[in-house]
Design an enzyme around this catalytic site. Structure first.
Site, PDB file in Angstrom:
ATOM      1  N   HIS A 173      -2.473  -1.129  -3.438  1.00 27.70           N
ATOM      2  CA  HIS A 173      -3.565  -0.172  -3.254  1.00 27.70           C
ATOM      3  C   HIS A 173      -3.233   1.130  -3.991  1.00 27.70           C
ATOM      4  O   HIS A 173      -2.221   1.759  -3.720  1.00 27.70           O
ATOM      5  CB  HIS A 173      -3.760   0.155  -1.772  1.00 27.70           C
ATOM      6  CG  HIS A 173      -4.130  -1.038  -0.940  1.00 27.70           C
ATOM      7  ND1 HIS A 173      -3.949  -1.074   0.423  1.00 27.70           N
ATOM      8  CD2 HIS A 173      -4.678  -2.235  -1.278  1.00 27.70           C
ATOM      9  CE1 HIS A 173      -4.372  -2.233   0.892  1.00 27.70           C
ATOM     10  NE2 HIS A 173      -4.812  -2.963  -0.119  1.00 27.70           N
ATOM     11  N   ASP A 215      -4.681  -4.700   5.931  1.00 32.18           N
ATOM     12  CA  ASP A 215      -5.040  -5.594   4.822  1.00 32.18           C
ATOM     13  C   ASP A 215      -3.911  -6.581   4.556  1.00 32.18           C
ATOM     14  O   ASP A 215      -2.768  -6.189   4.343  1.00 32.18           O
ATOM     15  CB  ASP A 215      -5.340  -4.775   3.558  1.00 32.18           C
ATOM     16  CG  ASP A 215      -5.877  -5.641   2.429  1.00 32.18           C
ATOM     17  OD1 ASP A 215      -6.447  -6.710   2.720  1.00 32.18           O
ATOM     18  OD2 ASP A 215      -5.728  -5.232   1.256  1.00 32.18           O
ATOM     19  N   SER A 221       0.858  -1.189   0.000  1.00 31.78           N
ATOM     20  CA  SER A 221       0.000   0.000   0.000  1.00 31.78           C
ATOM     21  C   SER A 221       0.891   1.234   0.000  1.00 31.78           C
ATOM     22  O   SER A 221       1.761   1.370  -0.872  1.00 31.78           O
ATOM     23  CB  SER A 221      -0.950  -0.038   1.196  1.00 31.78           C
ATOM     24  OG  SER A 221      -1.883   1.027   1.133  1.00 31.78           O
TER      25      SER A 221
END
Length: 334
Positions: free
Chosen positions: A175, A270, A149
């Site tokens: 992401h 996540d 991310s």
């Protein structure tokens, strides 16, 4: 006198006009384009390869600026942030490893022209052809899954540059916003020996293939039939994200002993739960260490919940992944 090709990137017509008025007085400056959003900035920079981009502080504070910054490095384009009086967001501070300079237009832009001349004085690097020849690593037995991310763009560029042309089949969830997924994949493909491509439904996962789901509208999952392949599954966000690292990891539980799961720098959790499930099912699991992470969120969560077997500095991650991918399930146990 050498021309200094310049792109002005700002959502404010007033700011663009002020910068244009300053630079048009100088005979060695040439304004190639003006961009009103980050997507336009990326497109113009890639097409025109300017010597410098003057970019609004509000653009530099966006998470997607990671992809823009990577393009600047690839093209050896300098960039200056134009302060607009807004408080710097936390993400702007994340650019600590960049060639960040700021100019405050509220003072009339004093010093802007000399600073631009100074930072563009050095000769620009020539583009190096992509796909350098790299020694392969024999005996690869596993599939690699990577989640990233915030800070992941630079981390992926560093990691994947250490993969050989016939690297293990690799699935990556990064992401980012949908509009920048394709740009990121194209940049990584330029820099890597292996072939980096966007994830497509039912594509085969062969050695030398790195597929990325970045800013898509479906979860990327693993399907096993005669050969491993990608499935793109439209669904609700998982762990707050679409695509989700947890969703990808969970899809590999049936083949966990033949999987290497990796979590790189990123905000949130996540991937942490999915990594724990994979480890419990026999996968090799690695997390980026705190010192080399831009945001020590996802890898920290995986370490604290027991999902990660090892914490690895980014510079060593590619070698550690390839080592784990060449081991049998029994050999990979700590």
């Amino acid at each position: 006198m050498a021309q200094i090709d310049t792109i002005i990137a700002s959502p404010s017509p007033v700011e663009c006009r002020r910068l244009q008025n300053i630079l048009e007085k100088e005979p060695d400056f040439r304004i190639l384009a003006q961009a009103r959003d980050l997507s336009q900035t990326y497109t113009a920079t890639e097409a025109l390869s300017p010597a410098i981009v003057l970019i609004s502080q509000s653009f530099a504070a966006l998470p997607e600026f990671e992809v823009m910054h990577m393009l600047f490095r690839v093209l050896d384009t300098r960039w200056l942030v134009i302060e607009n009086g807004d408080a710097c967001t936390p993400h702007l501070k994340i650019t600590r490893n960049s060639d960040l300079f700021t100019i405050d237009l509220r003072s009339g832009g004093a010093g802007l022209v000399p600073l631009i001349r100074s930072v563009t004085r050095a000769q620009r690097r020539k583009m190096v052809p992509a796909r350098p020849v790299r020694q392969s690593m024999p005996g690869q037995k596993k599939l690699v899954m990577i989640g990233a991310s915030t800070g992941g763009v630079d981390a992926l560029a560093t990691l994947l540059s250490g993969f050989p042309t016939d690297c293990p089949p690799t699935m990556i969830v990064q992401h980012t916003r949908h509009s920048f997924g394709g740009s990121l994949i194209g940049l990584l493909d330029r820099q890597c020996a292996a072939h980096v491509m966007p994830a497509k439904d039912r594509m085969r996962l062969d050695p030398g293939t790195i597929c990325i789901a970045a800013g898509g509208r479906a979860h990327m999952q693993l399907a096993i039939s005669h050969a491993p392949q990608v499935r793109l599954v439209p669904s609700a966000p998982v762990s707050g994200h679409l695509p989700s690292v947890d969703a990808m990891f969970h899809s590999a539980l049936r083949v966990a002993p033949r999987t290497v799961a990796v979590l790189l720098t990123g905000m949130g959790r996540d991937g942490a739960r999915g990594m724990l499930e994979l480890r419990q099912a026999g996968a090799s699991t690695l997390a980026q260490d705190e010192a080399s992470s831009v945001v020590y969120g996802m890898p920290k969560a995986a370490w604290e919940n027991g999902g990660a077997q090892k914490r690895i500095p980014l510079v060593d991650m590619a070698a550690e992944i390839l080592k784990a991918a060449s081991m049998s399930g029994e050999e990979a146990k700590p």
